[in-house]
Design a protein around this motif. Structure first.
Motif: not given
Length: 285
Positions: A56-72
């Protein structure tokens, strides 16, 4: 839970990268399950550690693909590493991980990162790290981008999760209050050198050096220039403390704010500069 604390440039994140095998140490050794990982990706323990660790890093959004829903997003680590799980198993793991991270699955499974607040996004990333039930959880400044209230809430969630799961957790932070509250042991670093290792309260009560004493504590410790003469410690003209058996010498006297007792007839005289009222606390400057 082990907290690694220190100011900017103290080597906290570098130490984390060495632990992950992403950087090589100049000396010393890092082992995981009796296998060395000092040599990076070619080390025998590297693949095992990466497979069994959550990040888990400082910026959470850097680990989340904006095209993917939370489930994916939460399911991706399982899809990549657990070929033995079917879709039903993965869905159950995702729901359990979100619940563990303090999020209601029904409300978040179909959301996109743009629909999440900073605190929610960080909890999704924590769920993503927990979904494969790692043996080691590495958190590198995970609360830095959150506001004060969210930092407190997320800090409490991380501590709850660590206590419930028993996962070995390394928490990297520059915030000594976070480190003191969330960890069982702390490592205080300065310019790449470990200053002290111990239980938080032990390090606070018995610092090894002046840097550690000053780094821990809010408000910070008071450090006075003093002198020992005839078995007494003088701060300015005032004989503030007894020091039997200590030879005459110049010293630094450290007194925690909570160590003072207000008394009009006390041995140490100070000039009142200001009184700061902050809710439950009152600071006399």
């Amino acid at each position: 839970c082990l907290a690694v604390i220190g100011g900017s440039g103290s080597g906290k994140s570098t130490l984390t990268r060495i632990m992950l095998g992403l950087e090589s140490a100049d000396s010393g050794s890092v082992e995981y399950e009796s296998q060395s990982i000092v040599g990076g990706r070619k080390s025998p323990g590297f693949a095992t550690l990466r497979r069994e660790s959550g990040l888990v890093f400082q910026d959470p959004f850097s680990s989340l693909d904006p095209r993917w829903q939370v489930a994916k997003s939460v399911a991706e680590p399982l899809s990549l590493q657990r070929r033995d799980l079917n879709n039903t198993d993965i869905d159950e793991r995702v729901v359990a991980a979100l619940t563990m991270a303090g999020l209601e699955p029904a409300d978040f499974l179909n959301r996109y990162p743009i629909d999440l607040s900073g605190g929610q996004a960080q909890r999704v990333v924590i769920a993503r790290a927990l979904v494969k039930m790692p043996r080691v959880l590495l958190l590198d400044e995970p609360l830095s981008n959150l506001d004060a209230r969210l930092r407190l809430q997320t800090r409490e969630e991380i501590r709850r999760i660590q206590t419930e799961t028993g996962i070995t957790t390394v928490f990297v932070t520059h915030d000594q209050e976070e480190a003191m509250s969330i960890s069982d042991m702390i490592v205080v670093m300065r310019e790449g050198v470990v200053q002290q290792i111990g239980a938080p309260q032990e390090v606070y009560d018995d610092p090894d050096n002046l840097f550690v004493a000053k780094f821990l504590g809010t408000p910070p410790i008071n450090a006075f220039s003093g002198r020992v003469e005839g078995g007494r410690v003088f701060i300015g003209p005032d004989a503030a403390l007894d020091a039997p058996g200590v030879p005459d010498q110049d010293v630094v006297v450290g007194i925690r704010p909570e160590g003072f007792v207000l008394d009009g007839n006390g041995p140490l005289k100070c000039r009142l500069s200001n009184v700061e009222v902050m809710g439950r606390d009152v600071s006399i400057v």
